[in-house]
Design a protein around this motif. Structure first.
Motif, PDB file in Angstrom:
ATOM      1  N   THR A 182      -6.701   2.219  -2.273  1.00 59.69           N
ATOM      2  CA  THR A 182      -5.479   2.704  -1.634  1.00 59.69           C
ATOM      3  C   THR A 182      -4.831   1.603  -0.808  1.00 59.69           C
ATOM      4  O   THR A 182      -3.759   1.799  -0.244  1.00 59.69           O
ATOM      5  N   VAL A 226      -3.091   6.772   3.620  1.00 55.20           N
ATOM      6  CA  VAL A 226      -3.105   5.378   3.167  1.00 55.20           C
ATOM      7  C   VAL A 226      -3.029   4.430   4.360  1.00 55.20           C
ATOM      8  O   VAL A 226      -3.758   3.430   4.420  1.00 55.20           O
ATOM      9  N   GLU A 246       1.278   4.057  -3.095  1.00 54.43           N
ATOM     10  CA  GLU A 246       1.074   5.496  -2.932  1.00 54.43           C
ATOM     11  C   GLU A 246       2.269   6.283  -3.471  1.00 54.43           C
ATOM     12  O   GLU A 246       2.108   7.315  -4.120  1.00 54.43           O
ATOM     13  N   PRO A 288      -3.321  -1.025  -6.310  1.00 51.98           N
ATOM     14  CA  PRO A 288      -3.881   0.250  -6.804  1.00 51.98           C
ATOM     15  C   PRO A 288      -4.721   0.074  -8.065  1.00 51.98           C
ATOM     16  O   PRO A 288      -4.425   0.630  -9.121  1.00 51.98           O
ATOM     17  N   SER A 315       0.826  -1.209   0.000  1.00 49.97           N
ATOM     18  CA  SER A 315       0.000   0.000   0.000  1.00 49.97           C
ATOM     19  C   SER A 315       0.861   1.261   0.000  1.00 49.97           C
ATOM     20  O   SER A 315       0.561   2.234  -0.707  1.00 49.97           O
TER      21      SER A 315
END
Length: 371
Positions: free
Chosen positions: A301, A178, A112, A305, A108
């Motif tokens: 998120t 996130v 991001e 993705p 994750s």
């Protein structure tokens, strides 16, 4: 890793530990344990080009950053190391995270960073068991299974060097958001699975006014999802109110779980003002079909993705009118994608209908090719 690489890496770690003893003296014990855990799973090629001082500085900076942390809270900082300010140098900017250990953290966070078009050059991610006091201060490393043992994630991520403090702050805020999504999804995973189980039971005990086959398919599909075929990330219940141009979709207050804890979280743009949607979209939303599978407008998120998968189970009144919907938000797992359609409820029925309509004898060449 070859024996030669192992030896080379062990020598590097021993030199880093020796430096910590010379710098910290009697306080080097916990730091040494952390340093060895920090570099335990790092490839020697990822660290051999750095100086011992910078290898020590990178690890000890994260160690000191995590000395105080209250369980249930993530600590994040993003900075560009400079010798005069931080005690070590790097050609990259650095993301440091100390958090409760949980699934989906690394993928994750890196997703991001990639979304921001930042190259990830190195990820170091030791998991350590620690004991903390009531104020969150580190007491000691804890033995596995100890009552006060906390499994904590320490993450060091090196990214493209950033030139402005504003950019560093933006990256930090993005990662915090996130991590909050990850925490909400992981914390509410069991309740979301429980909601799916409850809806499946209710369909059996109080079947809606649709065909028996449709009810069975929906129940079987929910059961299949729960069996490690769906990563539950959010749940919400909706009510459809009003008619025509005045029609609206209302969130049932307090129903949200995971990503949907916040009632302002939007799954579908424009869905709340149902009356403003084109007639064909309104018909699709309110058509008396029990099970709906589609994609959300937004990307996940958490974990991967990609656009979120949406599973909807319609709610009916006694007259058969659609009055709302249970919505499960998440991602189909790799196990789901590896199965054949004949093993998946709903798809297996569609395959059977296609084969039947084709009319080929099952043992014929065309029949076998179609299957």
């Amino acid at each position: 890793m070859s024996a030669r690489s192992d030896t080379r890496k062990d020598e590097l770690i021993d030199r880093i530990v020796a430096l910590s003893k010379s710098r910290l003296g009697a306080k080097a014990g916990p730091a040494e344990a952390f340093l060895r855990a920090y570099y335990a799973n790092v490839a020697v090629d990822d660290i051999v080009a750095s100086s011992i001082e910078d290898l020590y500085g990178a690890a000890i900076a994260l160690w000191q950053f995590g000395r105080t942390r209250r369980p249930g809270q993530a600590k994040v900082r993003v900075y560009t190391p400079r010798l005069a300010e931080h005690g070590w140098n790097s050609t990259h900017s650095v993301v440091e995270i100390v958090n409760d250990d949980m699934p989906f953290l690394v993928d994750s966070v890196t997703a991001e960073l990639n979304r921001r078009e930042l190259t990830v050059h190195l990820v170091i991610h030791p998991i350590v068991k620690v004991a903390r006091d009531a104020k969150g201060m580190f007491k000691d490393f804890a033995a596995t299974g100890a009552k006060d043992a906390l499994a904590e994630s320490y993450m060091h991520v090196e990214i493209d060097r950033q030139g402005s403090s504003e950019l560093l702050t933006e990256i930090e805020r993005g990662i915090e958001a996130v991590l909050a999504d990850v925490r909400a999804s992981v914390a509410d995973w069991k309740p979301m699975v429980g909601r799916a189980e409850t809806v499946a039971i209710e369909l059996g005990e109080r079947p809606p006014p649709v065909s028996t086959g449709e009810v069975k398919t929906a129940r079987d599909f929910l059961t299949w999802l729960i069996a490690d075929h769906f990563t539950f990330l959010g749940y919400r219940e909706y009510e459809f109110v009003g008619e025509g141009d005045a029609a609206r979709t209302n969130v049932v207050e307090g129903s949200g779980l995971g990503l949907c804890r916040d009632d302002s979280f939007i799954i579908f743009e424009g869905l709340r003002n149902l009356g403003a949607l084109p007639p064909d979209v309104r018909h699709f939303v309110r058509q008396p079909r029990l099970l709906m599978i589609t994609k959300a407008n937004r990307r996940s998120t958490v974990h991967r993705p990609v656009h979120l998968d949406v599973i909807g189970i319609k709610k009916f009144d006694r007259k058969g009118k659609v009055i709302g919907q249970y919505v499960f938000l998440g991602l189909f797992t790799s196990t789901a994608y590896s199965q054949t359609p004949r093993e998946i409820p709903l798809l297996s029925e569609k395959v059977s209908r296609i084969i039947a309509r084709a009319g080929f004898p099952p043992n014929s060449h065309d029949g076998k090719a179609l299957q």
